[in-house]
Design a protein around this motif. Structure first.
Motif, PDB file in Angstrom:
ATOM      1  N   ARG A  92       4.164  20.299  -9.570  1.00 48.66           N
ATOM      2  CA  ARG A  92       4.190  18.894  -9.979  1.00 48.66           C
ATOM      3  C   ARG A  92       3.952  18.807 -11.485  1.00 48.66           C
ATOM      4  O   ARG A  92       3.090  19.508 -12.005  1.00 48.66           O
ATOM      5  N   ARG A 132      -4.061  14.133  -0.125  1.00 45.16           N
ATOM      6  CA  ARG A 132      -4.075  15.207  -1.141  1.00 45.16           C
ATOM      7  C   ARG A 132      -4.900  14.740  -2.334  1.00 45.16           C
ATOM      8  O   ARG A 132      -4.622  13.692  -2.922  1.00 45.16           O
ATOM      9  N   ARG A 378       6.461   3.498 -11.791  1.00 44.53           N
ATOM     10  CA  ARG A 378       6.160   4.523 -10.793  1.00 44.53           C
ATOM     11  C   ARG A 378       7.146   4.444  -9.631  1.00 44.53           C
ATOM     12  O   ARG A 378       7.478   5.454  -9.020  1.00 44.53           O
ATOM     13  N   SER A 381       9.777   6.771 -10.475  1.00 45.65           N
ATOM     14  CA  SER A 381       9.493   8.175 -10.806  1.00 45.65           C
ATOM     15  C   SER A 381       9.304   9.113  -9.617  1.00 45.65           C
ATOM     16  O   SER A 381       9.687  10.273  -9.660  1.00 45.65           O
ATOM     17  N   TYR A 382       8.714   8.610  -8.542  1.00 47.14           N
ATOM     18  CA  TYR A 382       8.239   9.550  -7.520  1.00 47.14           C
ATOM     19  C   TYR A 382       9.345  10.150  -6.660  1.00 47.14           C
ATOM     20  O   TYR A 382       9.245  11.283  -6.215  1.00 47.14           O
ATOM     21  N   GLN A 386      10.765  14.319  -6.864  1.00 45.20           N
ATOM     22  CA  GLN A 386      10.931  15.188  -5.681  1.00 45.20           C
ATOM     23  C   GLN A 386      12.291  15.878  -5.692  1.00 45.20           C
ATOM     24  O   GLN A 386      12.450  16.963  -5.136  1.00 45.20           O
TER      25      GLN A 386
HETATM   26 FE1  HDE Z   1       1.536   9.432 -10.831  1.00 42.75          FE
HETATM   27  N1  HDE Z   1       3.001  10.826 -10.680  1.00 42.75           N
HETATM   28  N2  HDE Z   1       2.569   8.523 -12.311  1.00 42.75           N
HETATM   29  N3  HDE Z   1       0.010   8.101 -11.135  1.00 42.75           N
HETATM   30  N4  HDE Z   1       0.471  10.320  -9.431  1.00 42.75           N
HETATM   31  C1  HDE Z   1       2.985  11.884  -9.855  1.00 42.75           C
HETATM   32  O1  HDE Z   1       4.775  12.596  -8.508  1.00 42.75           O
HETATM   33  C2  HDE Z   1       3.860   8.733 -12.600  1.00 42.75           C
HETATM   34  C3  HDE Z   1      -0.024   7.087 -12.030  1.00 42.75           C
HETATM   35  C4  HDE Z   1      -0.704   9.899  -8.887  1.00 42.75           C
HETATM   36  O2  HDE Z   1      -0.871  14.564  -4.568  1.00 42.75           O
HETATM   37  C5  HDE Z   1       4.284  12.627  -9.821  1.00 42.75           C
HETATM   38  O3  HDE Z   1       5.093  13.938  -6.738  1.00 42.75           O
HETATM   39  C6  HDE Z   1       4.319   7.802 -13.587  1.00 42.75           C
HETATM   40  C7  HDE Z   1      -1.094   6.184 -11.747  1.00 42.75           C
HETATM   41  C8  HDE Z   1      -1.176  10.854  -7.917  1.00 42.75           C
HETATM   42  O4  HDE Z   1       1.298  14.765  -4.657  1.00 42.75           O
HETATM   43  C9  HDE Z   1       5.181  11.788 -10.751  1.00 42.75           C
HETATM   44  C10 HDE Z   1       3.224   7.025 -13.897  1.00 42.75           C
HETATM   45  C11 HDE Z   1      -1.707   6.695 -10.651  1.00 42.75           C
HETATM   46  C12 HDE Z   1      -0.217  11.860  -7.890  1.00 42.75           C
HETATM   47  C13 HDE Z   1       4.233  10.710 -11.213  1.00 42.75           C
HETATM   48  C14 HDE Z   1       2.138   7.481 -13.086  1.00 42.75           C
HETATM   49  C15 HDE Z   1      -1.015   7.895 -10.288  1.00 42.75           C
HETATM   50  C16 HDE Z   1       0.800  11.493  -8.837  1.00 42.75           C
HETATM   51  C17 HDE Z   1       4.182  14.085 -10.125  1.00 42.75           C
HETATM   52  C18 HDE Z   1       3.140   5.894 -14.905  1.00 42.75           C
HETATM   53  C19 HDE Z   1      -2.951   6.148  -9.916  1.00 42.75           C
HETATM   54  C20 HDE Z   1      -0.248  13.123  -7.067  1.00 42.75           C
HETATM   55  C21 HDE Z   1       4.461  14.803  -8.828  1.00 42.75           C
HETATM   56  C22 HDE Z   1       4.132   4.902 -14.778  1.00 42.75           C
HETATM   57  C23 HDE Z   1      -2.699   4.879  -9.285  1.00 42.75           C
HETATM   58  C24 HDE Z   1       0.359  12.917  -5.717  1.00 42.75           C
HETATM   59  C25 HDE Z   1       4.794  13.774  -7.897  1.00 42.75           C
HETATM   60  C26 HDE Z   1       0.261  14.188  -4.912  1.00 42.75           C
HETATM   61  C27 HDE Z   1       1.953  12.252  -9.068  1.00 42.75           C
HETATM   62  C28 HDE Z   1       4.631   9.740 -12.042  1.00 42.75           C
HETATM   63  C29 HDE Z   1       0.835   6.939 -13.180  1.00 42.75           C
HETATM   64  C30 HDE Z   1      -1.435   8.707  -9.178  1.00 42.75           C
HETATM   65  C31 HDE Z   1       5.860  12.531 -11.867  1.00 42.75           C
HETATM   66  C32 HDE Z   1       5.715   7.734 -14.164  1.00 42.75           C
HETATM   67  C33 HDE Z   1      -1.430   4.885 -12.492  1.00 42.75           C
HETATM   68  C34 HDE Z   1      -2.453  10.776  -7.101  1.00 42.75           C
HETATM   69  O5  HDE Z   1       6.229  11.194 -10.040  1.00 42.75           O
END
Ligand code: HDE
Length: 710
Positions: A92, A132, A378, A381-382, A386
């Motif tokens: 990731r 996770r 977000r 992005s997610y 993947q």
């Molecule tokens: Fe994430 N974030 N994030 N994030 N995030 C990822 O998705 C992203 C944000 C969070 O255990 C990625 O599968 C962007 C906030 C967790 O698999 C990716 C932005 C919060 C996890 C991604 C944010 C999170 C991720 C990387 C700003 C708290 C782990 C791998 C717009 C609310 C999930 C994946 C796991 C993972 C993008 C900001 C929480 C790249 C673009 C705010 C817990 O998609």
């Protein structure tokens, strides 16, 4: 299944051709304890290729003569090596390091007044979940106890589809708009040219970026607080961060903020402890979670919500769409709506924890989004991530990602397709497949919030106050917590070599609170060097919120905590038993540390098995410690640096130390001074007094005597 510790190799590698078939029928196997036994080959445990062809020799490649070259023809060797070569997938980009667990969620009551989500309606119904936990900045192999935000992602396998609550252990974020995410992450990861530091924000590029992005100030306060170094995944809070919506059967929307609260309370590490743990046990959090579940001490979290309508939102004085703001519980109380229990470890780390794909856009009817611009980004992005991580659009078919309810549509083909859809109809509408899937009025319906503004790239005015909530956080901390924040800023900034960056950060801190800035300046020896910055909106002083402080609300408990008992030969077995029993009554674990891993011979002649040696089980691994030593044993330990450090660290990490009188020379050498946390074990009530003291977790009054900010 192939035996794990196969020791048949010697036989098979050396046996002449004539004996080989006998050797492969019966294999010599070494068990966990080192004992050897023979394992018979059966129909069920036959080793095969991926095509199901039984393998007769898993020790030798196919050669032209025993000493000759290996043949390209060896399809078994090629298949095995090729598969091995491709075992890794991209980690990731953030949250690479994580640990997962299975469990269930059960609501406390019917929430249908607020949401039509089925999994929140019936208190008798348990919904399976996969959780996770993760760090953010480090790579998949980085240590667990670094200062960082922790991910707290929950996948609910509901009867109406999967709902992912992809949150963190901190309720706000560094940035307000998804546009800045790649910049933020680039700045915090290893620096681009040198590829260090790993898993650390304490370097120039991170502080350069955040010092230029004032909206990050509030989150920096949290990250530099004790929340950035949790004691355990089982002991940290979780937050959905963004404002979401609940939507009920009638289509009425209510704003919600999601919170997770561990039932055994939230506890953090001390920075020096976190640093030493990173060496003593790289996997400290991963092991802790795994061991607790294996021991049947299932981690539990309550799900709480803050629910409010638009009118209330408009009166709060800040914008609920801004992810850099918290809603103090004193303004909108938290109501607990259910419980999450983690009761099963994954069977396979890769298949489950690594391949699980979370996405904030995985919602079910009854849960919906708001316009928070970070959340909106977000939502793109997610899935996108993947595609590169899991290799294609069919990741939803991987068992850990599959919904438990029926899933049918006309999406077809793509890399690694598992399902085999039947028939010629792969489109809709159709008249040729009357049994094929059809849309339904009961399906997900987006809350019809009007959206007809002009197209522009702009932040709302209501997002402009970057300091009031940071000040609220500062003022809500207890004295020790404030001291830790000052120390953390000072530690990190001391690692920043560009002086103007330090001065700019100090300038931001001055806008939060004079005392904070003065404290960090003093710790750095940079008094008066804060850059003068002009805030867009000066901070206002809000009423402190006790709920923001971990220490203020820490429950007096040792449930789920670990007690380390240092024993030597000749120690008192009765006292050990009393400590073990008392700990068990309180739901705490006990581990034994002895000079030799073979254990210690107690005064009554009984042997006690050791979990660790002194250097292999330093006191940082434990929440409270016991020195159960004999006079003879102490004579040896005072000459052992590891034993002196063991006791010194326990003292300087503010732990409760319970001891027998014989331990005094070791305590003296380690610099232990008497206080509330130094408890004599012998005599009536000794064990009870120890447990009562340990429930405070740390002796905060000791800290100022040992350490000044910096
Ligand atoms: Fe994430 N974030 N994030 N994030 N995030 C990822 O998705 C992203 C944000 C969070 O255990 C990625 O599968 C962007 C906030 C967790 O698999 C990716 C932005 C919060 C996890 C991604 C944010 C999170 C991720 C990387 C700003 C708290 C782990 C791998 C717009 C609310 C999930 C994946 C796991 C993972 C993008 C900001 C929480 C790249 C673009 C705010 C817990 O998609």
């Amino acid at each position: 299944m192939a035996p794990k510790d196969q020791q048949g190799m010697d036989i098979m590698a050396r046996t002449p051709r004539g004996e080989k078939s006998a050797a492969s029928k019966i294999m010599t196997v070494t068990g966990k304890g080192g004992e050897t036994h023979q394992q018979a080959e059966t129909e069920e445990n036959r080793l095969t290729t991926n095509q199901g062809v039984a393998i007769s020799d898993n020790q030798n490649s196919l050669k032209s003569g025993a000493r000759g070259p290996t043949l390209l023809e060896d399809f078994i060797l090629r298949e095995k090596i090729t598969h091995f070569d491709h075992e890794r997938i991209p980690e990731r980009i953030v949250h690479a390091r994580g640990s997962g667990a299975h469990g269930y969620f059960q609501p406390y009551k019917d929430m249908s007044a607020l949401t039509r989500a089925a999994f929140l309606r019936d208190p008798r119904e348990k919904t399976r979940v996969f959780v996770r936990f993760s760090t953010v900045a480090g790579g998949a192999g980085s240590p667990d106890t670094v200062r960082d935000v922790r991910g707290f992602a929950v996948k609910f396998y509901t009867s109406e589809g999967n709902f992912d609550l992809v949150g963190n252990n901190i309720p706000v974020f560094f940035i307000q708009d998804a546009m800045k995410f790649p910049d933020l992450v680039h700045s915090v990861k290893m620096e681009a040219d040198r590829a260090f530091p790993q898993a650390a924000s304490a370097h120039d590029t991170f502080w350069d970026f955040v010092s230029l992005v004032p909206e990050s100030t509030h989150m920096l306060m949290w990250a530099m607080s004790d929340r950035g170094i949790p004691r355990s995944y089982r002991m940290m809070e979780g937050f959905g961060v963004h404002t979401f919506r609940f939507v009920n059967e009638k289509g009425k929307s209510t704003f919600v903020k999601f919170h997770w609260r561990p039932t055994i309370g939230s506890t953090s590490l001390i920075w020096d402890e976190a640093v030493k743990l990173a060496g003593a046990d790289y996997d400290f959090h991963r092991r802790d979670l795994w061991n607790a579940i294996e021991a049947g001490d299932f981690p539990e979290f309550e799900l709480g919500i803050q629910a409010f309508d638009e009118k209330t939102a408009n009166k709060l004085g800040f914008d609920v769409l801004d992810p850099t703001k918290v809603i103090p519980e004193e303004m909108i109380p938290l109501q607990m709506i259910g419980k999450l229990v983690l009761d099963r470890n994954p069977d396979n780390f890769f298949s489950e924890t690594e391949q699980v794909a979370f996405h904030p856009g995985h919602v079910v009817p009854g849960i919906d989004f708001t316009n928070d611009p970070l959340l909106q980004g977000r939502l793109f992005s997610y899935i996108d991530t993947q595609l590169s991580r899991l290799g294609g659009p069919n990741f939803h078919e991987i068992p850990i990602n599959r919904p438990v309810c029926p899933m049918r549509n006309f999406q077809r083909d793509g890399l690694m397709r598992m399902d085999v859809p039947k028939g010629r109809v792969n489109y809709e509408p159709n008249s040729l497949g009357p049994d094929t899937p059809r849309e339904t009025p009961a399906g997900f319906a987006t809350f019809p919030e009007p959206a007809d503004g002009p197209k522009l790239r702009e932040r709302p005015e209501s997002f402009a106050d970057h300091y009031s909530h940071a000040r609220l956080f500062w003022l809500s901390m207890t004295k020790p917590e404030q001291m830790h924040i000052v120390s953390a800023f000072a530690f990190e900034l001391a690692k920043v070599s560009t002086i103007p960056v330090r001065c700019r950060v100090l300038g931001r801190l001055k806008l939060v609170h004079e005392d904070l800035c003065a404290g960090v300046e003093a710790a750095l020896g940079m008094e008066g060097q804060a850059e003068t910055l002009k805030p867009a909106v000066p901070a206002t002083t809000m009423k402190p919120s006790k709920a923001l402080s971990l220490i203020a609300k820490a429950p007096p408990t040792i449930k789920g905590r670990k007690i380390g008992v240092l024993v030597t030969d000749g120690a008192d077995a009765k006292i050990l038993k009393a400590v073990q029993d008392a700990a068990q009554d309180e739901g705490a674990m006990v581990e034994i540390i002895a000079p030799k891993i073979g254990g210690a011979k107690m005064a009554n002649g009984s042997m006690v098995a050791a979990h660790h040696t002194i250097s292999g089980g330093p006191s940082v691994l434990f929440d409270a410690v016991v020195l159960l030593l004999s006079a003879e044993g102490v004579k040896q330990l005072v000459r052992e640096a590891a034993a002196v450090a063991w006791v010194h660290d326990a003292f300087s990490h503010l732990k409760v130390i319970s001891h027998v009188a014989a331990a005094k020379p070791l305590m003296d050498k380690a610099g232990v001074e008497p206080d509330d946390g130094i408890v004599a074990l012998e005599g009536t009530g000794g064990t009870k007094a120890f447990i009562a003291a340990a429930k405070q977790h740390r002796i905060w009054d000791r800290e100022p005597k040992l350490r000044s900010p910096g």
